[in-house]
Design an enzyme around this catalytic site. Structure first.
Site, PDB file in Angstrom:
ATOM      1  N   GLY A 109       0.817  -1.210   0.000  1.00 32.80           N
ATOM      2  CA  GLY A 109       0.000   0.000   0.000  1.00 32.80           C
ATOM      3  C   GLY A 109       0.849   1.258   0.000  1.00 32.80           C
ATOM      4  CB  SER A 155      -4.410  -1.229  -1.184  1.00 29.27           C
ATOM      5  OG  SER A 155      -5.549  -0.592  -0.656  1.00 29.27           O
ATOM      6  CG  ASP A 157      -9.010   0.132   1.913  1.00 24.48           C
ATOM      7  OD1 ASP A 157      -9.622  -0.926   2.116  1.00 24.48           O
ATOM      8  OD2 ASP A 157      -8.493   0.816   2.807  1.00 24.48           O
ATOM      9  CG  HIS A 290      -9.267  -9.150   8.847  1.00 25.21           C
ATOM     10  ND1 HIS A 290      -9.620  -8.230   9.805  1.00 25.21           N
ATOM     11  CD2 HIS A 290      -8.021  -8.861   8.458  1.00 25.21           C
ATOM     12  CE1 HIS A 290      -8.600  -7.430  10.004  1.00 25.21           C
ATOM     13  NE2 HIS A 290      -7.613  -7.780   9.205  1.00 25.21           N
ATOM     14  CB  VAL A 291     -15.264 -11.545   5.590  1.00 24.86           C
ATOM     15  CG1 VAL A 291     -15.980 -12.028   4.349  1.00 24.86           C
ATOM     16  CG2 VAL A 291     -15.621 -12.413   6.777  1.00 24.86           C
ATOM     17  CG  ASN A 526     -19.130 -12.713 -28.971  1.00 23.48           C
ATOM     18  OD1 ASN A 526     -19.798 -12.044 -28.189  1.00 23.48           O
ATOM     19  ND2 ASN A 526     -19.661 -13.631 -29.752  1.00 23.48           N
ATOM     20  CD  GLU A 622     -18.527 -22.875 -27.091  1.00 25.95           C
ATOM     21  OE1 GLU A 622     -19.126 -23.863 -26.662  1.00 25.95           O
ATOM     22  OE2 GLU A 622     -19.055 -21.756 -27.134  1.00 25.95           O
TER      23      GLU A 622
HETATM   24  P1  ADP Z   1       0.529  -0.171   3.641  1.00 28.68           P
HETATM   25  O1  ADP Z   1       1.720  -0.447   2.791  1.00 28.68           O
HETATM   26  O2  ADP Z   1      -0.529  -1.199   3.460  1.00 28.68           O
HETATM   27  O3  ADP Z   1       0.064   1.244   3.511  1.00 28.68           O
HETATM   28  P2  ADP Z   1       1.805   0.474   6.204  1.00 28.68           P
HETATM   29  O4  ADP Z   1       1.538   1.922   6.102  1.00 28.68           O
HETATM   30  O5  ADP Z   1       1.599  -0.171   7.521  1.00 28.68           O
HETATM   31  O6  ADP Z   1       0.968  -0.389   5.160  1.00 28.68           O
HETATM   32  O7  ADP Z   1       3.309   0.241   5.769  1.00 28.68           O
HETATM   33  C1  ADP Z   1       3.896  -1.039   5.786  1.00 28.68           C
HETATM   34  C2  ADP Z   1       5.347  -0.949   6.204  1.00 28.68           C
HETATM   35  O8  ADP Z   1       6.056  -0.100   5.290  1.00 28.68           O
HETATM   36  C3  ADP Z   1       5.563  -0.300   7.556  1.00 28.68           C
HETATM   37  O9  ADP Z   1       5.409  -1.205   8.606  1.00 28.68           O
HETATM   38  C4  ADP Z   1       6.991   0.175   7.439  1.00 28.68           C
HETATM   39  O10 ADP Z   1       7.899  -0.878   7.630  1.00 28.68           O
HETATM   40  C5  ADP Z   1       7.066   0.631   5.995  1.00 28.68           C
HETATM   41  N1  ADP Z   1       6.796   2.068   5.902  1.00 28.68           N
HETATM   42  C6  ADP Z   1       5.621   2.693   5.822  1.00 28.68           C
HETATM   43  N2  ADP Z   1       5.755   4.031   5.772  1.00 28.68           N
HETATM   44  C7  ADP Z   1       7.062   4.263   5.835  1.00 28.68           C
HETATM   45  C8  ADP Z   1       7.880   5.447   5.856  1.00 28.68           C
HETATM   46  N3  ADP Z   1       7.336   6.663   5.771  1.00 28.68           N
HETATM   47  N4  ADP Z   1       9.211   5.274   5.947  1.00 28.68           N
HETATM   48  C9  ADP Z   1       9.758   4.070   6.007  1.00 28.68           C
HETATM   49  N5  ADP Z   1       9.067   2.932   6.019  1.00 28.68           N
HETATM   50  C10 ADP Z   1       7.737   3.011   5.930  1.00 28.68           C
END
Ligand code: ADP
Ligand code: ADP
Length: 743
Positions: A109, A155, A157, A290-291, A526, A622
């Site tokens: 994400g 993600s 979302d 979490h479903v 198609n 097919e």
């Molecule tokens: P997502 O990637 O789903 O948005 P998170 O925001 O929890 O989830 O980020 C996942 C991991 O990425 C964090 O636990 C951290 O290790 C790393 N991370 C997130 N933001 C930063 C940041 N600003 N600097 C360095 N590492 C980051």
């Protein structure tokens, strides 16, 4: 073009897990290996990168076998506090350099991608520090001057700006729609109100699309709070009005990040309490939690992630700048976009929501989001918003035609309500052209279509009849006596051809001189002028679910499954389901099939099984070849496979036409039906009489004159001359190998 020299790529999944991540990892690993690049996986995301040791594993062809259909991520994901600090990133850099990794594919994400970008920006200073501390040699530092990052957005979302879909969002929508369909049946029995909370902190995508495609009464999303200061009042009024109009049950969807006008969170249990307190409604709360993340990924999440993973490695090989990038999906095309720009835009939406600038937020979300919201507001009402003006009301016919396609009902429901809402009369034709010939036409009332959104099949009835000879006279008579001003036909290629016939016969039958829109509905996909037809996504998902089960049944090893899917002469279902199930071979009519191909393929499988392969999959369209039928191919495989492998054939048949429409099919059915009705009303009002098909082309809805049909369609094989998905075959061919080496 010369390719960049890459020795080694690292791949990881990070942040929240999302279904489809495995498909992306598999594609990255396979593509890298095919190009002779070493590839390492970091287990548990950044944690593995920081910790090193056994958490960083070298991947081979077999390491990504049998993971395509699995939910979650087999290489694990985690949140990692250490990586947020420079100290952690320093350790990570050392682990990378020790393994000669200076290219990373990060699947996660916005947090994970931000972290990756920071890591890349810091890289020179990290290597300098490692050198100073004598952790690495000068030569090591010099040979890894930079760290290249390419991100894939995982993600559920669908909250990242710059990509139409994130990995996992389609599956989340499906899980939600499965849950809502189940709740719907119990709600009908008890005449209750259900409040369902879905994920989405700053993004109402899941809530809005689910509300739209389930026929909900009300939706709370972060981007657009209720207009009234007293949101509960607004909600209760809507529920009460809808009940009075005859709705037996009510459904309210709420995104976890929903807010009121003042920015105060609206919580799902507050919604339930207010319903009870103010209108004594026995409301039940379901928090899906979490479903939504769980279960097997949908067909789209598997094939899109496969395509994106492949594109990520290709990008690293071809890139000519050092900026971090994201591989995005825009308008059904893969695009490389700057990582930080996309993160900043995403962040700015969160800031706008926090700053209560809701109009700006909606604008940034894009036209399609706003239109979905407007459509939801109309469809969820209990009656038309406008009174019918008897003198100006048009009479519009809506019909299904051709073979069944899941989503036909969704399209009819939308068309009926949009037509009525604009103040016109809408009539339904029973059983396609047969009904039109026999004058089986009934007027629709608003509530007649209440429960049609999510049911498969065709409530109106459909039929494959195409009008001929005297039929045109009958149709003309019925259109005249009904004083019909416009027609919407929801169906497949034959309904397009029939619309063209009506157009051509206008001089003979003036009643045909009216606007007509054909809305593409066919599991085969198609139809010309559209990337997707209503029903094809549902069929794809039915296929992959069946193939998952077939593959699971392979207790005996060394077996090849030959699976025949529908599509007539169009290979869309075969190609996309083949990609989504990891088929080694697909047989399509478009490409042709020779005896030599079959023999080569048997030899490929023989070699693969001798080298340790345990299961093979061939997906056949097919009508791929008239002579080499599925039984023929299976027999040939069986005979030539000898003792090395045995063969089972499955002809999937009508399971592909059944089932409730998928969220995507509902969503495109709704979008196209809205636009189609706009078109018909506008044209009929202005006395213009175009006959068109509507389609979703490159992410846009547009129209195609039906006269172009003959130019766009291969008339012998009833499929478009130009099909966007045919180029995906190269990926099947690459990944279908038995090892990274060319066989
Ligand atoms: P997502 O990637 O789903 O948005 P998170 O925001 O929890 O989830 O980020 C996942 C991991 O990425 C964090 O636990 C951290 O290790 C790393 N991370 C997130 N933001 C930063 C940041 N600003 N600097 C360095 N590492 C980051
Ligand atoms: P928007 O409203 O922004 O168009 P959609 O949810 O309709 O968003 O999807 C955006 C794009 O993502 C579609 O035009 C299509 O290219 C792709 N897409 C999303 N879900 C699917 C799916 N299940 N199958 C195929 N394409 C999909």
């Amino acid at each position: 073009m010369s390719e960049n020299k890459i020795n080694c790529i690292g791949v990881m999944t990070s942040g929240g897990d999302a279904p489809g991540m495995n498909a992306a990892v598999r594609a990255v690993v396979k593509t890298a290996l095919i190009h002779g690049i070493d590839v390492y996986a970091f287990y548990q995301g950044y944690q593995g990168m920081v910790d090193g040791g056994a958490m960083i594993k070298k991947m081979d062809w077999g390491s990504v076998g049998g993971i395509l259909h699995k939910g979650g991520t087999v290489i694990g994901t985690a949140r990692c506090m250490e990586f947020r600090k420079r100290e952690g990133r320093l350790r990570a850099a050392l682990n990378l350099i020790e393994r000669k990794i200076d290219n990373l594919v990060v699947i996660g994400g916005d947090g994970s991608l931000t972290g990756a970008n920071l890591f890349s920006e810091e890289w020179p200073s990290l290597t300098e520090e490692l050198l100073k501390k004598k952790k690495i040699s000068k030569a090591q530092a010099l040979s890894h001057p930079k760290l290249s990052i390419v991100g894939l957005v995982g993600s559920i979302d669908n909250d990242l700006s710059g990509t139409d879909m994130t990995i996992g969002a389609d599956t989340a929508l499906r899980r939600i729609s499965e849950a809502l369909d189940a709740i719907d049946s119990t709600a009908s029995s008890h005449q209750r109100t259900f409040v369902v909370e879905v994920m989405g902190r700053n993004c109402g995508y899941l809530a809005l699309i689910s509300a739209l495609s389930s026929g909900a009464d009300y939706v709370f999303i972060p981007e657009r709070p209720p207009e009234s200061d007293d949101w509960a009042e607004e909600l209760c009024e809507k529920i009460t009005t809808n009940k009075k109009a005859g709705k037996k049950k009510s459904l309210v969807l709420i995104a976890e990040g929903a807010k009121d006008k003042n920015g105060t969170p609206i919580r799902s249990y507050d919604v339930v309490d207010e319903l009870k307190k103010r209108i004594n409604e026995d409301a039940r709360l379901t928090i899906l939690g979490h479903v939504q993340r769980g279960g097997a990924p949908t067909a789209f999440d598997r094939y899109m992630s496969t395509v994106l993973g492949y594109a990520a490695v290709r990008y690293l090989l071809e890139k000519d700048d050092d900026q971090s990038k994201i591989i995005a999906l825009q308008k059904n095309k893969v695009k490389v976009i700057p990582l930080m720009e996309s993160i900043k835009n995403t962040q700015s939406i969160a800031d706008l929501i926090a700053g209560k600038e809701f109009d700006k937020t909606i604008r940034l979300r894009g036209g399609s989001f706003r239109e979905s919201l407007e459509t939801f507001n109309t469809l969820s009402n209990a009656k038309p918003s406008k009174k019918r003006d008897k003198d100006h009301a048009l009479n519009i016919l809506v019909m299904n035609s051709g073979t069944l396609a899941p989503g036909m009902n969704t399209a009819v429901r939308t068309a009926v309500r949009i037509g009525l809402d604009k103040g016109h009369n809408v009539f339904g034709v029973r059983n396609g052209f047969k009904g039109l010939i026999e004058n089986h036409i009934e007027e629709f009332k608003w509530m007649d279509v209440e429960d049609w959104t999510s049911v498969g099949g065709s409530e109106l009835g459909t039929n494959r009849k195409q009008p001929k000879n005297r039929d045109f006279y009958e149709i003309s008579k019925n259109l005249e006596s009904g004083n019909i001003h416009a027609i919407l036909i929801i169906g497949g290629i034959y309904s397009y051809a029939s619309a063209l016939d009506l157009l051509k016969k206008r001089s003979e039958f003036p009643a045909f001189d009216i606007p007509i829109v054909c809305l593409p509905a066919s599991i085969n996909n198609n139809l010309p002028g559209t990337d997707f037809s209503v029903g094809s996504d549902t069929a794809l998902n039915s296929i992959i679910e069946a193939v998952d089960k077939i593959k699971e049944s392979a207790v005996a090893s060394n077996r090849v499954f030959v699976v025949e899917v529908m599509g007539r002469y169009c290979g869309f279902l075969a190609m996309l389901s083949g990609l989504a199930t990891g088929a080694e071979r697909i047989y399509l009519h478009e490409k042709g099939l020779s005896l030599q191909d079959l023999q080569d393929d048997v030899n490929m499988f023989k070699k693969a099984f001798e080298e340790g392969k345990r299961m093979g999959l061939v997906v056949k369209s097919e009508y791929a070849n008239k002579i080499y039928t599925t039984p023929f191919i299976s027999a040939l495989y069986e005979e030539d496979g000898g003792d090395i492998f045995d063969v089972r054939q499955t002809i999937l048949g009508h399971v592909q036409q059944g089932g409730n429409p998928s969220p995507f099919d509902r969503s495109i059915a709704i979008k196209m039906a809205v636009k189609a009705m706009d078109f018909l009303v506008k044209k009929a009002t202005k006395n213009k009489h175009d006959v068109v098909s509507i389609g979703l082309h490159g992410g846009h809805l547009d129209y195609q004159n039906i006269e172009d049909l003959e130019r766009l369609v291969d008339v012998n094989y009833h499929r478009p001359k130009d099909q966007w998905w045919t180029k995906l075959e190269q990926i099947i061919n690459l990944f279908g190998r038995s090892s990274a080496k060319k066989s």
